[in-house]
Design an enzyme around this catalytic site. Structure first.
Site, PDB file in Angstrom:
ATOM      1  N   CYS A 106       1.449   9.993   1.790  1.00 33.09           N
ATOM      2  CA  CYS A 106       2.261   8.805   2.041  1.00 33.09           C
ATOM      3  C   CYS A 106       3.061   8.402   0.797  1.00 33.09           C
ATOM      4  O   CYS A 106       3.921   9.145   0.344  1.00 33.09           O
ATOM      5  CB  CYS A 106       1.366   7.680   2.555  1.00 33.09           C
ATOM      6  SG  CYS A 106       2.225   6.235   3.216  1.00 33.09           S
ATOM      7  N   HIS A 107       2.785   7.247   0.206  1.00 35.20           N
ATOM      8  CA  HIS A 107       3.459   6.793  -1.009  1.00 35.20           C
ATOM      9  C   HIS A 107       2.810   7.332  -2.283  1.00 35.20           C
ATOM     10  O   HIS A 107       3.352   7.165  -3.377  1.00 35.20           O
ATOM     11  CB  HIS A 107       3.455   5.260  -1.085  1.00 35.20           C
ATOM     12  CG  HIS A 107       4.363   4.572  -0.128  1.00 35.20           C
ATOM     13  ND1 HIS A 107       4.094   4.489   1.229  1.00 35.20           N
ATOM     14  CD2 HIS A 107       5.540   3.920  -0.314  1.00 35.20           C
ATOM     15  CE1 HIS A 107       5.062   3.808   1.819  1.00 35.20           C
ATOM     16  NE2 HIS A 107       5.955   3.448   0.917  1.00 35.20           N
ATOM     17  N   ALA A 108       1.655   7.978  -2.175  1.00 30.54           N
ATOM     18  CA  ALA A 108       0.926   8.441  -3.365  1.00 30.54           C
ATOM     19  C   ALA A 108       1.688   9.460  -4.211  1.00 30.54           C
ATOM     20  O   ALA A 108       1.450   9.517  -5.420  1.00 30.54           O
ATOM     21  CB  ALA A 108      -0.443   8.989  -2.973  1.00 30.54           C
TER      22      ALA A 108
END
Length: 179
Positions: A106-108
């Protein structure tokens, strides 16, 4: 037995920590949660705070040699907070320097960009951060899971099964090669 360190803080996407952790543990892989916070951290689920997860160790207590992989759950808040923490970026860099598996969903992948690990790499992510990853030198594709060297990346909660299976398969491969 393989061991995976999960690094997160308050605001992690609930399903992106608990889903892979559950699948890893079902596969006989030990997991530990590290955070800049002590005690517990809270997830984010369905536009509100989710469940708490117990923190096993602080970022200062991590010995990369104790783990086979680093798992970075997403959510918008979690990686945004962690990428501003020098200790968290240090952990990501330590795993990279040790050529350990780093799995980010995801945003990681923001953390991978902040750590300077994306130049020339193929990755995927949540759509809103793809320009950031391109600016960090990555070739960004839209697939449920992407493996490039020691990096495993995925886009969103719906990708958790494919993301988890890719990580488990890599851990099993490395374990069999070491035997």
């Amino acid at each position: 037995m393989s061991r995976v360190l999960i690094m997160a803080t308050n605001g992690f996407e609930q399903s992106e920590l608990t889903g892979p952790r559950e699948r890893l543990e079902q596969a006989g892989i030990e997991t530990r949660v590290a955070s800049p916070e002590r005690g517990e951290i809270r997830g984010w689920q369905d536009k509100d705070w989710g469940e708490a997860v117990t923190v096993d160790l602080s970022l200062d207590k991590i010995d990369v040699g104790d783990y086979d992989a680093l798992l970075l759950p997403g959510g918008q808040m979690n990686p945004d907070i962690l990428r501003m923490d020098d200790r968290a970026i240090g952990v990501v860099n330590d795993f990279a320097e040790a050529d350990k598996i780093i799995a980010a969903i995801c945003h990681a992948p923001w953390l991978l960009a902040e750590a300077g690990l994306l130049e020339g790499r193929i990755v995927t992510s949540w759509p809103s951060i793809r320009t950031d990853l391109i600016n960090a030198g990555a070739d960004v594709v839209d697939r449920d899971v992407v493996e490039d060297g020691n990096l495993i990346t995925s886009r969103k909660p719906d990708d958790v099964p494919a993301f988890s299976e890719a990580l488990i398969a890599r851990l099993r491969l490395e374990q069999s090669e070491a035997a």
